[in-house]
Design an enzyme around this catalytic site. Structure first.
Site, short mmCIF file in Angstrom:
data_model
loop_
_atom_site.label_atom_id
_atom_site.label_comp_id
_atom_site.label_asym_id
_atom_site.label_seq_id
_atom_site.Cartn_x
_atom_site.Cartn_y
_atom_site.Cartn_z
N ALA A 13 0.71 -1.03 -0.08
CA ALA A 13 -0.01 0.07 0.03
C ALA A 13 0.95 1.32 0.07
O ALA A 13 0.55 2.20 -0.77
CB ALA A 13 -1.00 0.06 1.21
N CYS A 44 2.99 -12.92 0.67
CA CYS A 44 2.24 -14.22 0.46
C CYS A 44 3.27 -15.30 -0.02
O CYS A 44 2.89 -16.53 0.22
CB CYS A 44 1.13 -13.93 -0.68
SG CYS A 44 -0.30 -12.93 0.12
#
Length: 457
Positions: A13, A44
């Site tokens: 972000a 991830c």
């Protein structure tokens, strides 16, 4: 117009917001504070690096600090923001390497601190050998522990996405692995019937599942290291290493201390342009709440996809453009051992909690034409609103080639399609890819029949 932008957090972000704002306003001074050792990386991908599927840590990094600096961003690594003064428009920072401290002024501020692992309030939870896995530095520490040669038994607390992915990674490394979860089936965002299929797949890989049993304590040895996990039922599970896979919570401590309002979900309250309720302060990523387009509830969804999009929206607006983040529908996908699983929209429990009246339909089929080599089982489940037939949710589980079918269903839910309309979709067909009736279409047909039967009844 803003002349100085400060960004707290240099991952998905924060990096997206900084890059977009600078791209649109080359004259804008942009300072990015990142307390870790990497920027713009794939959290991830950490389980796959631990497993050895991804060879090098550097492969997880999409953009290095040097690349950000070459684009005109003042990136300050290993520097933690420890306070925000919204009245004066400054942040207080602390250099974690040198111990230096200082302040930085801003005209606009992007709060992109991400999330932190959930740590249950049980005895021994802070002992050595207990790891959370959230940022890349966590993955580096965990892999170093696993590479030490002193770990043979791993207990993973929590059977969600990250918990099972870490469990698989440890199993690939030849370790004995046990997963403990309070739920009756792993990955509680799936309905129990689908969760049961996931559980069977996990057990088939030699991972022990201890379900419907929470953690009561971490037993700590004389050396200060965790040596066992004690469950609420009294079981003692020996462990050389404990990994917390209980999910995450928004990292909002600084925001709360600065008086930046939080929402009902516990994440920072933002509007569709990613503005907080404090002028000049924006927020994006795992630390903010979003609107679920089906339930209309405020939710926190910790996914890199949303973080990148939200950061992009904030950056565009700061840079003088106009963009909005339209919400989420809960789409998620994972690979657990040889089994793929995905979901989108609402589960049965979520649909009931949101006040919907619904019918369900599930079909078992194959990922390819049944006669084609490599065809494997797949189950598709749909949840449709009574009377209207609007698709509310879908879950897919199977082997290779199964789970990405959820994307078509996510598009259908996003556009408020009925199961009858899904049934009429012009999906691709060839024997190496699908039966002549794709499992998605078969499930839609069965769901449509359930809606019709309910209407007649």
């Amino acid at each position: 117009m803003s002349t100085r932008l400060v960004v707290i957090g240099g991952d998905a972000a924060g990096g997206s917001a900084a890059s977009q704002a600078k791209k649109r306003r080359p004259d804008l001074d942009v300072v990015v504070f990142e307390r870790g050792r990497a920027t713009s990386y794939s959290a991830c991908g950490i389980p796959y690096w631990i497993a050895g599927t991804v060879e090098r840590e550097a492969q997880l990094v999409a953009r290095t600090p040097e690349q950000h600096r070459a684009a005109g961003l003042d990136v300050r690594m290993r520097t933690e923001v420890v306070g925000i003064d919204t009245d004066k428009g400054i942040v207080h920072w602390h250099d974690l390497e040198t111990g230096a401290e200082g302040t930085e002024p801003y005209d606009d501020l992007v709060y992109a601190t991400g999330s932190v692992p959930m740590r249950p309030p049980v005895e021994g939870i802070d002992a050595q050998g207990v790891y959370g896995v959230q940022v890349l530095d966590d993955g580096v520490a965990l892999r170093a522990e696993l590479d030490s040669g002193r770990v043979e038994r791993v207990v993973v607390v929590g059977g969600g996405y990250i918990g099972l992915e870490i469990a698989e990674a440890c199993r690939i490394r030849g370790l004995a692995v046990t997963v403990v979860d309070l739920s009756a089936t792993p990955v509680g965002t799936f309905d129990p019937d689908v969760g049961a299929i996931i559980a069977e797949a996990v057990r088939c890989e030699g991972i022990e599942l201890v379900l419907s049993d929470g953690v009561a304590a971490i037993d700590v040895g004389p050396d200060g290291r965790a040596r066992a996990v004690v469950t609420q039922s009294g079981r003692e599970l020996p462990a050389d290493l404990v990994v917390l896979g209980l999910g995450v919570r928004p990292n909002v401590r600084l925001a709360r201390e600065a008086g930046i309002p939080l929402g009902t979900s516990g994440g920072i309250a933002v509007d569709q342009r990613m503005r907080t309720q404090v002028p000049g302060v924006w927020a994006a990523g795992d630390c903010v709440e979003s609107v679920h387009r089906l339930s209309r509830q405020r939710v926190v969804v910790a996914l890199g996809t949303h973080a990148n999009k939200q950061g992009r929206v904030a950056g565009i607006n700061i840079g003088g453009g106009y963009a909005t983040f339209p919400g989420v529908i809960g789409t998620a996908i994972t690979k657990i051992c040889a089994t793929e699983a995905a979901r989108t929209g609402l589960s049965e429990a979520e649909a009931e909690a949101a006040g919907y009246s619904f019918v369900t339909a599930a079909v078992d089929s194959t990922t390819k034409a049944g006669y084609f080599p490599g065809a494997s089982p797949i189950r598709v489940k749909m949840i449709a609103e009574r009377r209207s037939g609007r698709l509310l949710g879908a879950q897919v589980v199977g082997e290779e080639g199964a789970a990405k079918r959820v994307d078509a269903l996510a598009i259908a839910i996003w556009n408020e399609m009925t199961v009858d309309e899904v049934l009429s979709l012009d999906l691709s067909y060839a024997p190496p890819f699908a039966p002549v009736w794709d499992p998605v279409l078969i499930a839609a047909r069965k769901a449509f029949e359930a809606v019709e039967a309910d209407t007649r009844g």
